[in-house]
Structure formats: structure tokens, C-alpha cells
Design an enzyme around this catalytic site. Structure first.
Site, short mmCIF file in Angstrom:
data_model
loop_
_atom_site.label_atom_id
_atom_site.label_comp_id
_atom_site.label_asym_id
_atom_site.label_seq_id
_atom_site.Cartn_x
_atom_site.Cartn_y
_atom_site.Cartn_z
N HIS A 12 -1.19 11.73 -40.17
CA HIS A 12 -1.90 13.01 -40.00
C HIS A 12 -1.38 14.01 -41.02
CE1 HIS A 12 -4.08 15.86 -37.12
NE2 HIS A 12 -3.47 16.69 -37.97
N HIS A 192 -9.34 15.69 -34.14
CA HIS A 192 -8.41 16.72 -33.67
C HIS A 192 -8.88 17.18 -32.28
CE1 HIS A 192 -7.22 16.78 -37.82
NE2 HIS A 192 -6.46 17.85 -37.70
N GLU A 195 -5.22 20.49 -29.02
CA GLU A 195 -4.28 21.42 -29.66
C GLU A 195 -4.56 22.83 -29.14
OE1 GLU A 195 -2.79 22.70 -34.17
OE2 GLU A 195 -4.80 21.88 -33.87
N ASP A 274 0.36 20.09 -42.10
CA ASP A 274 0.26 20.88 -43.33
C ASP A 274 1.67 21.36 -43.68
OD1 ASP A 274 -2.86 21.19 -43.38
OD2 ASP A 274 -2.26 21.82 -41.36
#
Length: 331
Positions: A12, A192, A195, A274
């Protein structure tokens, strides 16, 4: 002792989101584009919350304007990953940022990234595969165009299809057509979910889009029946603890639910999401988890094997990676 040199598999990682700030600043300077407002005083990316993060992400990506820019970016990201012990990585790549979802332009961008990945594999020993990624808040119609790009270029390098972005926009069923197209093209499916929305959204995602993996998925912990269902169904979670903590989902590493999910039999993996935005790396994720949860080498070996089993790659690649891990663990 740092786990930096241990071999790692990452499932990921957003290519654009992994761009080092110095790389983006340098590219902006070359192109005479002023994006100074997206950086903090120390030169890192500056944002206030997840939704502001999305805007900063897209502003940083705006300087990536050609296939050669993405060739250079891919090499820079793979070099950083390899330095942290990553031997296999799957990166989310968005045709939205690579020619505006035009299939011809996408092919040119893809060729540049593939060449960079092949160079990194030769020089650095890291293998990359691409997951074409729709951006949820761009809407279902654009996701269809993205899915077409994915289906038309599916193969050894493009092996998966996914969706990121603002989880609160639209419902999973709105994207079913795109995911059906990708599945019919033989691509692995990840989404996704779990979250920024809770357990019911995870259930809706599993029903409407039928993924084998979930990006994040950590809020399943709020419904233990769902946790048990994930374990029984073998759904793999691409967990990014550092990202979740920096964005405020959980206060610290001890409070993060990855340990509880693992203990209840859910197939979890660890990734960075990220990394420069969240001041992390794969080595740091492993080190912090080892400290907070007292995980030993055996747990991390299990995480790697779970990632290997769940990877969207061909049998030959999987066998090569398995041999690399076996040799490393035998030492």
C-alpha cells in the site's frame, strides 16, 4: 536494534504520495512553478487534516507533467524503498495524474514508469507492480475511465485495481461497474475502506466491490463480529499505522488496533501509505511496531508471508520472492 535491513514486502504505497519533498521542490523550480505554500518551515509537506492533506497532495502532484517526470519519480521512490529493505512493492498509480485518463497518454506514462521499475529491479533488487487507482472524490464517471485504462493495460506490470481518496464521497455501489471491468480483465481488487468511515462501510464495500484486500480497514475493530468475518473470509488488510496515527485516527502506536486484529486472526500487512507526508518509512513502521507491541522476528516474517500470498503478482515473481525470504530467514 533497527529492522531496516530485514527484507520487507509493501502492498500500500501511493506513487505520487511517496514523492520526497525535495524532489517536488526541485521539479517545481525547473518548471518555474510556485508551490512554496505547500511546505512547512523545515521543508516538509504542510497540512492540517486529512482533507487538507488531499489538497496538498494534488498540489504537489501538479508539477508532475510528463512521462519523464514520472520516470524520475518512480526511480526516486524505489530507491528510498530499497534503502529501507523493501524487496517488493505495489504502488497505487492514478491515470488522473498521468494524462487525464486518456488511454493513449496513459500508455506513454506507463511505459516510462515500467522502464524505471525495470532499471530499479536491475540496480537495486526491488520489484515493483502497479495498481491502477480511481480517485473516489473525482466521481464514478471518471472512475470508469480509469478502469478502462487499467483493463486495457493489464499485464505483468499492471496487476491490480483500487480506489483511494475521500472515503466519505459516494457509496461503494456507485463504483461497481468500474470494479467489474477491472475484475474481468484479471486484475486483483483492493479498496480503501474503514479509515474515515466505520464497520458498515467496510461491509458495504465487501458486498458491492468484492475485494480480496482492503486499504486500511482498521475501523473494523469497532465491530468484533466484522473482525471475525474478515478473519474467516481471509480478507487481507493493508494497514498503515504511521499514517493512521499522524492523521489522528489513533493517539499513538500502542493504541493502534493492528495488534488486536492480528491476535484475532485477521490477515494484516504493514505499509507506509504516503511516507514523506507522515514522516515514516517501512523500517520505521517495523521498528515502532516492535517497540510498541513487542513483536519479534517471527511476527514480521508472518506479515511478509501474508503480503506475499496476497500480492498481485504472477507465480514466477511470487516464487522468486519466496526464495529470497527463505534465504534471508535461514541466516
Amino acid at each position: 536494534m533497527s529492522l531496516k535491513s530485514n527484507p520487507k514486502l509493501e502492498l500500500h504505497l501511493h506513487l505520487e504520495g511517496a514523492a520526497p519533498p525535495a524532489f517536488i521542490r526541485g521539479l517545481a523550480k525547473e518548471k518555474h512553478i510556485d508551490i512554496s505554500g505547500i511546505f512547512d518551515a523545515r521543508g516538509g509537506y504542510a497540512y492540517t487534516d486529512f482533507w487538507h492533506f488531499l489538497k496538498i497532495y494534488e498540489a504537489a502532484t501538479s508539477v508532475l507533467q510528463s512521462p519523464m517526470d514520472f520516470h524520475r519519480l518512480t526511480l526516486a521512490v524505489l530507491e528510498e524503498s530499497a534503502a529501507n529493505g523493501v524487496i517488493y512493492t505495489e504502488m497505487f498509480i492514478s491515470p488522473d495524474f498521468c494524462g487525464g485518463r486518456d488511454l493513449g497518454a496513459w500508455r506513454e506514462y506507463l511505459h516510462a514508469m515500467t522502464e524505471a521499475a525495470e532499471q530499479a529491479e536491475r540496480d537495486l533488487g526491488i520489484t515493483m507492480r502497479g495498481i491502477v487507482t480511481a480517485i473516489r472524490h473525482f466521481g464514478p464517471d471518471k472512475a470508469r475511465e480509469t478502469a478502462r485504462c487499467a483493463a486495457e493495460t493489464a499485464g505483468r506490470f499492471i496487476t491490480g485495481f483500487g480506489m483511494g481518496g475521500d472515503e466519505k464521497i459516494c457509496e461503494p455501489k456507485d463504483f461497481a461497474w468500474s470494479f467489474d471491468m477491472a475484475r474481468e480483465a484479471g486484475l486483483g481488487i483492493t479498496v480503501h475502506a474503514g479509515e474515515w468511515r466505520g464497520p458498515e462501510h467496510i461491509r458495504d464495500t465487501l458486498t458491492a466491490l468484492r475485494p480480496s484486500r482492503l486499504g486500511h480497514g482498521v475501523r473494523a475493530i469497532e465491530d468484533l463480529a466484522l473482525v471475525d468475518e474478515l478473519a474467516e473470509q481471509g480478507i487481507v488488510l493493508e494497514v498503515c499505522p504511521g499514517s493512521n496515527i499522524v492523521l489522528g485516527l489513533y493517539p499513538d502506536w500502542r493504541a493502534h488496533p493492528i495488534g488486536q486484529l492480528y491476535d484475532r486472526g485477521v490477515k494484516v500487512t504493514v505499509s507506509t501509505d504516503d511516507p514523506p507526508f507522515f514522516h515514516t518509512s517501512m523500517a520505521r513502521e517495523w521498528d515502532r511496531l516492535a517497540d510498541a507491541l513487542e513483536w519479534d522476528d517471527g511476527v514480521f516474517q508472518t506479515l511478509n508471508r501474508t503480503a506475499l500470498d496476497a500480492a498481485f503478482c504472477d507465480a514466477d515473481t511470487r516464487a522468486t520472492l519466496a526464495k529470497t525470504l527463505e534465504q534471508a530467514y535461514a541466516r
